[in-house]
Design a protein around this motif. Structure first.
Motif, PDB file in Angstrom:
ATOM      1  N   THR A  29      -3.374   5.957   9.262  1.00  0.00           N
ATOM      2  CA  THR A  29      -2.192   6.615   9.819  1.00  0.00           C
ATOM      3  C   THR A  29      -2.489   7.030  11.253  1.00  0.00           C
ATOM      4  O   THR A  29      -3.609   7.464  11.587  1.00  0.00           O
ATOM      5  CB  THR A  29      -1.824   7.853   8.985  1.00  0.00           C
ATOM      6  N   ALA A  30      -1.453   6.894  12.086  1.00  0.00           N
ATOM      7  CA  ALA A  30      -1.636   7.217  13.499  1.00  0.00           C
ATOM      8  C   ALA A  30      -0.681   8.311  13.980  1.00  0.00           C
ATOM      9  O   ALA A  30      -0.761   8.707  15.151  1.00  0.00           O
ATOM     10  CB  ALA A  30      -1.432   5.953  14.346  1.00  0.00           C
ATOM     11  N   ALA A  47       0.846  -1.188   0.000  1.00  0.00           N
ATOM     12  CA  ALA A  47       0.000   0.000   0.000  1.00  0.00           C
ATOM     13  C   ALA A  47       0.885   1.243   0.000  1.00  0.00           C
ATOM     14  O   ALA A  47       2.071   1.188   0.357  1.00  0.00           O
ATOM     15  CB  ALA A  47      -0.926   0.018   1.210  1.00  0.00           C
ATOM     16  N   THR A  48       0.317   2.323  -0.434  1.00  0.00           N
ATOM     17  CA  THR A  48       0.989   3.624  -0.431  1.00  0.00           C
ATOM     18  C   THR A  48       0.075   4.659   0.181  1.00  0.00           C
ATOM     19  O   THR A  48      -1.165   4.565   0.065  1.00  0.00           O
ATOM     20  CB  THR A  48       1.369   4.075  -1.856  1.00  0.00           C
ATOM     21  N   VAL A  49       0.691   5.641   0.809  1.00  0.00           N
ATOM     22  CA  VAL A  49      -0.051   6.754   1.385  1.00  0.00           C
ATOM     23  C   VAL A  49       0.831   7.991   1.262  1.00  0.00           C
ATOM     24  O   VAL A  49       2.055   7.903   1.423  1.00  0.00           O
ATOM     25  CB  VAL A  49      -0.415   6.466   2.858  1.00  0.00           C
ATOM     26  N   PRO A  50       0.280   9.124   0.892  1.00  0.00           N
ATOM     27  CA  PRO A  50       1.114  10.327   0.757  1.00  0.00           C
ATOM     28  C   PRO A  50       1.748  10.711   2.086  1.00  0.00           C
ATOM     29  O   PRO A  50       1.149  10.562   3.160  1.00  0.00           O
ATOM     30  CB  PRO A  50       0.110  11.397   0.279  1.00  0.00           C
ATOM     31  N   VAL A  74       1.944  -6.027   5.827  1.00  0.00           N
ATOM     32  CA  VAL A  74       1.521  -4.933   4.957  1.00  0.00           C
ATOM     33  C   VAL A  74       2.725  -4.012   4.778  1.00  0.00           C
ATOM     34  O   VAL A  74       3.214  -3.421   5.754  1.00  0.00           O
ATOM     35  CB  VAL A  74       0.324  -4.158   5.547  1.00  0.00           C
ATOM     36  N   ASN A  75       3.252  -3.928   3.536  1.00  0.00           N
ATOM     37  CA  ASN A  75       4.370  -3.040   3.212  1.00  0.00           C
ATOM     38  C   ASN A  75       3.809  -1.705   2.738  1.00  0.00           C
ATOM     39  O   ASN A  75       3.195  -1.618   1.664  1.00  0.00           O
ATOM     40  CB  ASN A  75       5.254  -3.652   2.133  1.00  0.00           C
ATOM     41  N   ILE A  76       4.023  -0.697   3.534  1.00  0.00           N
ATOM     42  CA  ILE A  76       3.456   0.625   3.257  1.00  0.00           C
ATOM     43  C   ILE A  76       4.592   1.562   2.857  1.00  0.00           C
ATOM     44  O   ILE A  76       5.628   1.634   3.543  1.00  0.00           O
ATOM     45  CB  ILE A  76       2.717   1.171   4.486  1.00  0.00           C
ATOM     46  N   THR A  77       4.383   2.242   1.729  1.00  0.00           N
ATOM     47  CA  THR A  77       5.355   3.204   1.218  1.00  0.00           C
ATOM     48  C   THR A  77       4.742   4.596   1.264  1.00  0.00           C
ATOM     49  O   THR A  77       3.587   4.794   0.829  1.00  0.00           O
ATOM     50  CB  THR A  77       5.758   2.873  -0.226  1.00  0.00           C
ATOM     51  N   TYR A 131       9.824   3.620   3.820  1.00  0.00           N
ATOM     52  CA  TYR A 131       9.191   2.308   3.818  1.00  0.00           C
ATOM     53  C   TYR A 131       8.873   1.863   5.257  1.00  0.00           C
ATOM     54  O   TYR A 131       9.687   2.050   6.171  1.00  0.00           O
ATOM     55  CB  TYR A 131      10.106   1.266   3.161  1.00  0.00           C
ATOM     56  N   TYR A 132       7.688   1.241   5.422  1.00  0.00           N
ATOM     57  CA  TYR A 132       7.237   0.726   6.720  1.00  0.00           C
ATOM     58  C   TYR A 132       6.707  -0.691   6.506  1.00  0.00           C
ATOM     59  O   TYR A 132       6.009  -0.964   5.510  1.00  0.00           O
ATOM     60  CB  TYR A 132       6.126   1.599   7.318  1.00  0.00           C
ATOM     61  N   GLU A 133       7.032  -1.569   7.467  1.00  0.00           N
ATOM     62  CA  GLU A 133       6.522  -2.929   7.447  1.00  0.00           C
ATOM     63  C   GLU A 133       5.600  -3.105   8.651  1.00  0.00           C
ATOM     64  O   GLU A 133       6.027  -3.040   9.808  1.00  0.00           O
ATOM     65  CB  GLU A 133       7.670  -3.935   7.515  1.00  0.00           C
TER      66      GLU A 133
END
Length: 801
Positions: free
Chosen positions: A225-226, A172-175, A260-263, A237-239
């Protein structure tokens, strides 16, 4: 009447309770099916083959369905239930048969007691129920005791499956810089257990890794997002690890996890900045337009479209001399040359360059400004440039009758460098292969070297070169286009040989031929020819000419009564004149034969031999005589030609063999005092040699070569420049195939009387021979023995060889 029941399993207390429950349920169902209230316990019914009036027949099977737990791990077959018929007296006369799904494979029945067992491990997730059919037969006769009936065995669920993320792992990606609570992605876990039974399939989500940056909704699995102001440039990058647990998350529930790999995607939140506030560059003054001078770079921590740059020159004295473009691949500013540079005009430039982001986001404008500036100093370096012609192109018109050596154009070039070196001019011979022109090496004066002829070459395109004296590699060039103008130097003439005929019965004033003319000249006003009879034929009594005023003329007869016997051929000279200045003319001859014609003017015969040959001489005999005469003439001409061109054979007699001949010379040159051999004054100044009296010639021999200057008109040598004179003399020497090669250099070493070196001749030196000893010749061996004897060398003892 049949009955069925579920017996308790000694190994499970749950089996007893379920059996009791099933007994009551089946009894209730039987009561419903029979249509009459029935107390709990064993039910009895009328035989199925004895219907009662005004009442519904009861079924002999009393059951609804069986339940059995999945995943039984015991060693003995799992007891499912029991089938029983009221006709069964326990003596084994009734045989129970089971058929349908899983019969004999998954489930078996005791054909005597009616007990049903599961012989395989059951899994509700693979199959939730089985539909079977039961029948009671007379064991002795095989006759059905009861009608076949269908029943269901349902597999009861236990919590034996953990939740699974079928779509994991997730990406997933989030700005970046997103507000807290921004939805990232939703994850979903699936539990294969029965969702309608207990909490085995009720899943609760939780986050195991990824805090405090992200959170997950426990019921929906939505990840949000928290943490505010998450910066991609700090961490991209966040895992995140998400857990799904059944049984509502209670203790003892089964759990599954997914990653969930979040960029963090980029936003334009970083303004560009130049790491250097001053750039120093240099460029050669000879750099062509659009060539690269240097590069500047504004660093932007963003990426993609957010890192795109646009560079512009906003100030400085070099804005008109340089330009800047953006490299779309590397986002650098490329400074290029906009116009030709000159070290002599300006040695340095200063530019103020701005780099800015073209794509801005309004919510991040407070982080700006999203632009930056830097200063670029550019130094122009001097190079040795080739000479430059001014102007850069020449167009010359010259008449074709211009004299040789005439200056038609002055070409001028200068060295643009500070040193201003001397320049020498020349012509690129590949552009003037005919060598029609010559350029003065120092002045650049372009002159004619050969006669021009517009009819041969009407245009000349030559290249004049200018070379620096100190650096011959620096050569400039200029194109010179020369148009040769026409002058009236060609007389009109007939385009072909004209031959006409006139009939013997022709009348006076009859047209016999129309003639035309051509002229190689091209006057501005066009061609116009005038026709007339030549002066010696102006009073021709036979023919006359009429000018048609359209560059053609008609030939007419002046009388009638032409006869072949009198004259068979007439030659009519026609004078053709043009309208140019000066007027040029030529004479062409029209050949007119007299022929015999019919009444309609058609030629019958133009040969007069029928009237001229004697009666006794045939045509064949005349041809033979003429052939013999022709052969004799050819032989005579051949003999004369051979005598005229005969040459002496190159045969050398033995007596005339030049080998080992002694050539004696009885005279020698007079050295400096010999003034009879040549006139040196004529070599340095031909005009003085020919002026003021007769030239000096050698007295002891006849001159074979005369000075070339006598072929040159003296008016040209006196009135023209030296270049004109030399060019004229060179052209005449080139055109005269019999002229000797005067372009030679003869060097004389002075000797004789008055020379410091003395005479080199062997004459008058006989007295000195006795003073020289040649005894050394005897030491040179037998090969020089004869030579030693000739020079009187003393002989020693006879050799032993």
């Amino acid at each position: 009447m049949w009955t069925s029941g579920r017996m308790s399993n000694a190994k499970s207390w749950l089996g007893l309770g379920m059996s009791l429950y099933f007994w009551g349920l089946m009894d209730l169902t039987t009561a419903v099916l029979s249509g009459t209230p029935t107390p709990p316990g064993k039910l009895e019914a009328l035989p199925s083959d004895k219907p009662q009036s005004h009442s519904r027949t009861k079924r002999s099977w009393v059951w609804n369905q069986f339940f059995v737990l999945e995943e039984y791990t015991g060693t003995d077959p799992l007891y499912v239930g029991k089938l029983h018929s009221d006709m069964d007296r326990g003596d084994g006369s009734i045989k129970y048969i089971l058929s349908g799904e899983g019969a004999g494979v998954v489930f078996t029945i005791d054909d005597t007691t009616g007990d049903i067992h599961a012989i395989q491990r059951l899994d509700r997730e693979e199959r939730a129920q089985y539909t079977l059919r039961a029948q009671a037969l007379d064991r002795r006769t095989g006759r059905p005791m009861e009608p076949e009936s269908e029943f269901i065995i349902k597999i009861q669920d236990i919590n034996d499956n953990e939740p699974k993320f079928l779509d994991g792992p997730y990406v997933a990606t989030v700005p970046e810089m997103s507000p807290v609570g921004t939805s990232v992605i939703q994850v979903t876990a699936t539990d294969a257990d029965d969702p309608t039974y207990g909490n085995s399939a009720r899943v609760v989500y939780s986050i195991l890794q990824g805090q405090p940056y992200f959170s997950v909704d426990s019921k929906t699995g939505v990840i949000r997002t928290a943490l505010m102001n998450m910066d991609r440039e700090a961490k991209e990058y966040y895992e995140v690890i998400i857990q799904a647990k059944d049984m509502g998350g209670q203790l003892g529930g089964l759990a599954g996890t997914t990653t969930v790999n979040i960029t963090l995607s980029d936003v334009n939140d970083n303004p560009p900045r130049f790491p250097q506030k001053h750039y120093q560059m240099s460029v050669l003054e000879s750099a062509p337009v659009s060539s690269t001078v240097g590069r500047v770079f504004a660093k932007d921590l963003d990426e993609g479209i957010n890192a795109e740059m646009k560079y512009t020159i906003v100030d400085g004295d070099g804005a008109d001399a340089f330009d800047i473009n953006t490299d779309p691949n590397f986002q650098v500013g490329i400074i290029t040359v906009k116009k030709p540079l000159s070290f002599e005009s300006k040695k340095s430039y200063t530019l103020k360059v701005e780099g800015a982001n073209p794509h801005l986001e309004m919510r991040f404008l407070n982080l700006g400004p999203f632009q930056d500036t830097t200063t670029v100093h550019i130094s122009v370096e001097d190079v040795d440039e080739p000479p430059i012609f001014e102007p850069g192109f020449y167009f010359v018109e010259v008449p074709e009758d211009v004299a040789i050596g005439t200056t038609i154009q002055i070409t001028s070039a200068k060295d643009p460098d500070v040193t201003n070196n001397s320049i020498r001019y020349s012509i690129d011979r590949s552009s003037d292969p005919g060598r029609f022109f010559y350029v003065d090496i120092t002045t650049g004066a372009l002159m004619t070297a050969r006669p021009l002829d517009r009819e041969e070459f009407s245009w000349h395109n030559i290249t004049v070169l200018a070379m620096e004296m100190n650096n011959p590699s620096q050569v400039g060039s200029v194109s010179v286009t020369i148009k040769v103008l026409d002058v009236n130097d060609n007389a009109p003439e007939f385009p072909r040989f004209y031959e006409a005929f006139v009939c013997e019965n022709a009348k006076a004033g009859q047209l016999i031929q129309t003639v035309s003319a051509v002229d190689q000249d091209d006057p501005h006003s066009g061609q116009h020819f005038y026709y007339s009879l030549a002066p010696d034929a102006a009073n021709n009594p036979n023919f006359t000419i009429r000018d048609n005023q359209d560059n053609t003329a008609r030939i007419l007869t002046r009388r009638s009564g032409f006869r072949q016997q009198e004259q068979s051929v007439f030659y009519l000279p026609i004078l053709i004149a043009d309208s140019g200045q000066p007027v040029l003319s030529s004479t062409g001859t029209l050949t007119i034969q007299v022929c015999s014609c019919d009444d309609f003017g058609h030629v019958l015969s133009c040969s007069p031999e029928a009237y001229m040959l004697p009666v006794s001489l045939s045509r064949g005999a005349l041809i033979a005589i003429l052939a013999c005469i022709f052969v004799l003439l050819v032989l005579v001409l051949l003999i004369l030609s051979m005598r005229r061109h005969r040459k002496q054979p190159y045969i050398i007699d033995d007596e005339e063999n030049i080998h080992e001949n002694i050539v004696r010379y009885d005279d020698e040159g007079g050295g400096e005092e010999d003034t009879e051999a040549f006139d040196i004054a004529a070599m340095w100044n031909p005009r003085e040699a020919q002026g003021g009296g007769a030239p000096k010639t050698r007295q002891d021999m006849l001159p074979e070569i005369e000075s070339l200057s006598r072929y040159v008109p003296q008016t040209c040598a006196v009135n023209s420049t030296v270049h004109s004179y030399v060019l004229a003399k060179l052209y005449e020497a080139d055109m005269d195939v019999w002229a000797p090669p005067f372009d030679s250099l003869q060097t004389y070493m002075f000797e004789g009387d008055g020379s410091v070196a003395g005479s080199l001749s062997s004459l008058q030196s006989a007295t000195s021979d006795s003073e020289q000893s040649f005894d050394f010749l005897t030491d040179w061996g037998p090969r020089f023995r004869k030579l030693a004897e000739l020079y009187g060398a003393s002989e020693g003892p006879a050799p032993l060889w």
